[in-house]
Design a protein around this motif. Structure first.
Motif, PDB file in Angstrom:
ATOM      1  N   VAL A   1       0.534  -0.981  -0.036  1.00  0.00           N
ATOM      2  CA  VAL A   1       0.046  -0.468   0.281  1.00  0.00           C
ATOM      3  C   VAL A   1       1.126   1.467   0.112  1.00  0.00           C
ATOM      4  N   LEU A   2       0.443   2.647  -0.808  1.00  0.00           N
ATOM      5  CA  LEU A   2       1.258   3.626  -1.291  1.00  0.00           C
ATOM      6  C   LEU A   2       0.158   4.169   0.118  1.00  0.00           C
ATOM      7  N   TYR A   3      -0.431   5.041  -0.404  1.00  0.00           N
ATOM      8  CA  TYR A   3      -1.750   5.384   0.111  1.00  0.00           C
ATOM      9  C   TYR A   3      -2.868   5.385  -0.156  1.00  0.00           C
ATOM     10  N   VAL A   4      -4.487   5.684   0.247  1.00  0.00           N
ATOM     11  CA  VAL A   4      -4.787   5.794   0.536  1.00  0.00           C
ATOM     12  C   VAL A   4      -5.803   7.310   0.428  1.00  0.00           C
ATOM     13  N   GLU A   5      -6.468   7.239  -0.725  1.00  0.00           N
ATOM     14  CA  GLU A   5      -7.744   8.486  -0.346  1.00  0.00           C
ATOM     15  C   GLU A   5      -9.323   8.710   0.084  1.00  0.00           C
ATOM     16  N   GLY A   6      -9.327   8.701   0.295  1.00  0.00           N
ATOM     17  CA  GLY A   6     -11.542   9.285   0.597  1.00  0.00           C
ATOM     18  C   GLY A   6     -12.110   9.977  -0.306  1.00  0.00           C
ATOM     19  N   LEU A   7     -12.981   8.814  -0.916  1.00  0.00           N
ATOM     20  CA  LEU A   7     -14.244  10.418  -1.715  1.00  0.00           C
ATOM     21  C   LEU A   7     -15.688   9.615  -0.906  1.00  0.00           C
ATOM     22  N   LYS A   8     -15.848  10.659  -0.135  1.00  0.00           N
ATOM     23  CA  LYS A   8     -16.404  10.282   0.660  1.00  0.00           C
ATOM     24  C   LYS A   8     -17.338   8.587   1.353  1.00  0.00           C
ATOM     25  N   ASP A   9     -17.831   8.122   0.650  1.00  0.00           N
ATOM     26  CA  ASP A   9     -18.506   7.042   0.862  1.00  0.00           C
ATOM     27  C   ASP A   9     -17.876   5.793   0.297  1.00  0.00           C
ATOM     28  N   TYR A  10     -16.434   6.384  -0.699  1.00  0.00           N
ATOM     29  CA  TYR A  10     -15.144   5.358  -1.491  1.00  0.00           C
ATOM     30  C   TYR A  10     -14.060   5.872  -0.546  1.00  0.00           C
ATOM     31  N   VAL A  11     -12.998   4.781  -1.031  1.00  0.00           N
ATOM     32  CA  VAL A  11     -11.709   4.681  -0.775  1.00  0.00           C
ATOM     33  C   VAL A  11     -11.250   4.070  -2.171  1.00  0.00           C
ATOM     34  N   LYS A  12      -9.980   4.875  -2.423  1.00  0.00           N
ATOM     35  CA  LYS A  12      -8.906   4.604  -3.816  1.00  0.00           C
ATOM     36  C   LYS A  12      -8.102   3.730  -3.021  1.00  0.00           C
ATOM     37  N   ILE A  13      -7.348   2.991  -2.753  1.00  0.00           N
ATOM     38  CA  ILE A  13      -6.281   2.421  -2.574  1.00  0.00           C
ATOM     39  C   ILE A  13      -5.323   1.549  -3.392  1.00  0.00           C
ATOM     40  N   TYR A  14      -4.281   2.581  -3.142  1.00  0.00           N
ATOM     41  CA  TYR A  14      -3.310   2.650  -4.600  1.00  0.00           C
ATOM     42  C   TYR A  14      -2.193   2.170  -4.254  1.00  0.00           C
ATOM     43  N   THR A  15      -1.551   0.975  -4.826  1.00  0.00           N
ATOM     44  CA  THR A  15      -0.353  -0.207  -4.497  1.00  0.00           C
ATOM     45  C   THR A  15       1.063  -0.314  -5.167  1.00  0.00           C
ATOM     46  N   THR A  16       1.866  -0.701  -4.842  1.00  0.00           N
ATOM     47  CA  THR A  16       2.716  -1.080  -5.980  1.00  0.00           C
ATOM     48  C   THR A  16       3.037  -1.639  -7.110  1.00  0.00           C
ATOM     49  N   GLY A  17       2.086  -3.084  -6.890  1.00  0.00           N
ATOM     50  CA  GLY A  17       1.392  -4.111  -7.315  1.00  0.00           C
ATOM     51  C   GLY A  17      -0.105  -3.606  -8.591  1.00  0.00           C
ATOM     52  N   GLN A  18      -0.557  -2.541  -8.309  1.00  0.00           N
ATOM     53  CA  GLN A  18      -1.235  -2.165  -9.400  1.00  0.00           C
ATOM     54  C   GLN A  18      -0.944  -1.045 -10.548  1.00  0.00           C
ATOM     55  N   THR A  19      -1.422  -0.638 -11.339  1.00  0.00           N
ATOM     56  CA  THR A  19      -1.007   0.033 -12.066  1.00  0.00           C
ATOM     57  C   THR A  19      -2.765   1.419 -11.939  1.00  0.00           C
ATOM     58  N   ARG A  20      -4.127   0.447 -11.370  1.00  0.00           N
ATOM     59  CA  ARG A  20      -4.579   1.838 -11.058  1.00  0.00           C
ATOM     60  C   ARG A  20      -5.355   1.357  -9.777  1.00  0.00           C
ATOM     61  N   PRO A  21      -5.875   2.730  -9.252  1.00  0.00           N
ATOM     62  CA  PRO A  21      -5.845   2.226  -7.749  1.00  0.00           C
ATOM     63  C   PRO A  21      -6.922   1.216  -7.829  1.00  0.00           C
ATOM     64  N   LEU A  22      -7.195   0.560  -6.683  1.00  0.00           N
ATOM     65  CA  LEU A  22      -8.874  -0.372  -5.877  1.00  0.00           C
ATOM     66  C   LEU A  22      -9.579   0.706  -5.214  1.00  0.00           C
ATOM     67  N   LEU A  23     -10.625   0.556  -6.089  1.00  0.00           N
ATOM     68  CA  LEU A  23     -12.054   0.883  -5.383  1.00  0.00           C
ATOM     69  C   LEU A  23     -12.712   0.179  -5.209  1.00  0.00           C
ATOM     70  N   SER A  24     -13.152   0.718  -3.250  1.00  0.00           N
ATOM     71  CA  SER A  24     -13.952   0.017  -2.634  1.00  0.00           C
ATOM     72  C   SER A  24     -14.716   0.832  -1.843  1.00  0.00           C
ATOM     73  N   ARG A  25     -16.051   0.930  -1.574  1.00  0.00           N
ATOM     74  CA  ARG A  25     -17.035   1.486  -0.807  1.00  0.00           C
ATOM     75  C   ARG A  25     -16.690   1.102   0.305  1.00  0.00           C
ATOM     76  N   LEU A  26     -16.173   1.688   1.133  1.00  0.00           N
ATOM     77  CA  LEU A  26     -15.776   1.896   2.206  1.00  0.00           C
ATOM     78  C   LEU A  26     -15.460   3.426   2.812  1.00  0.00           C
ATOM     79  N   THR A  27     -15.497   4.356   3.951  1.00  0.00           N
ATOM     80  CA  THR A  27     -15.221   5.381   4.739  1.00  0.00           C
ATOM     81  C   THR A  27     -13.657   5.069   4.852  1.00  0.00           C
ATOM     82  N   LEU A  28     -13.289   6.680   4.965  1.00  0.00           N
ATOM     83  CA  LEU A  28     -11.608   6.188   5.038  1.00  0.00           C
ATOM     84  C   LEU A  28     -11.501   5.378   6.811  1.00  0.00           C
TER      85      LEU A  28
END
Length: 243
Positions: free
Chosen positions: A159-186
């Motif tokens: 995990v590099l960092y996590v960005e919160g977007l209201k009811d979603y989060v974007k999880i940026y990782t070293t193993g993925q070229t695009r962030p993982l999007l999940s319906r979670l709060t920060l």
């Protein structure tokens, strides 16, 4: 150690050469065939037992995705391509991994390890670890999130960092070229992360402390990405980071 019998399919001879050289460095991979088109590879797949197929996507006549859909019982597959837009389609076909060219050796090794672990699991050769009565369970080095209609294992170390977007989060990782999007709060994702390795630096951002390359009082950098540091978080962050 059992060696995985592998074949590689790519219409670019140079890409095949690089892939073959890197595979030769992995002790449990045995490259038994290399082909410039999937139709030639299909003959070997029907004739001999193959454990793992390294498959390019963009090829003339028949793409790797199309070829994969024609197989009733394909071997384990690792897709190799220069185009990231096929990632979701590849995972829908249950591929082991999806590698973007140019492929770093450490990324290839990681994919190969995943394939080997899956092979062992299917063969039933993975034994349960022996735990004595006084042994303490080791803390997990990963967590799970629900994304793209499936449960995904995410390793803390990636995990590099996590960005919160209201009811979603974007999880940026070293193993993925695009962030993982999940319906979670920060706040919910923060509860999943060990406080020794991660820090909330803004109302919308959590960062992995060991991935920070530099910082100023109002901002920090994870690689080329600039992340703001909120005024109400800065003192706590500086104390954590300097530790």
């Amino acid at each position: 150690m059992h060696k995985l019998r592998c074949i590689a399919v790519d219409d670019e001879p140079f890409a095949l050469d690089i892939l073959a050289d890197d595979m030769a460095k992995v002790p449990f991979l045995e490259l038994v065939g290399r082909f410039s088109n999937p139709l030639d590879a299909s003959v070997m797949l029907q004739r001999e037992p193959i454990d793992l197929l390294f498959l390019d996507i963009q090829m003339p006549v028949l793409t790797g995705i199309q070829f994969l859909r024609t197989m009733a019982k394909p071997p384990m597959v690792i897709l190799t391509t220069a185009y990231e837009q096929y990632a979701l389609e590849g995972y829908e076909l249950a591929v082991v991994d999806y590698l973007l060219k140019p492929i770093p050796f450490e990324r290839l090794l990681k994919a190969a390890n995943k394939a080997y672990d899956l092979y062992q699991l299917r063969q039933g050769v993975i034994s349960e670890p022996t735990v004595t009565a006084t042994a303490e369970p080791e803390p997990a080095d990963f967590f799970f999130i629900f994304s793209e209609y499936r449960e995904i294992k995410v390793f803390y170390s990636e995990v590099l960092y996590v960005e919160g977007l209201k009811d979603y989060v974007k999880i940026y990782t070293t193993g993925q070229t695009r962030p993982l999007l999940s319906r979670l709060t920060l706040k919910a994702i923060e509860a999943k992360l060990p406080v020794s390795r991660f820090c909330r630096v803004h109302k919308s951002f959590i960062v992995a402390l060991d991935k920070i390359s530099s910082f100023q009082r109002s901002r920090l950098y994870v690689g080329p990405r600039e992340i703001p540091v909120g005024s109400s978080y800065v003192d706590h962050f500086e104390q954590r980071y300097r530790q």
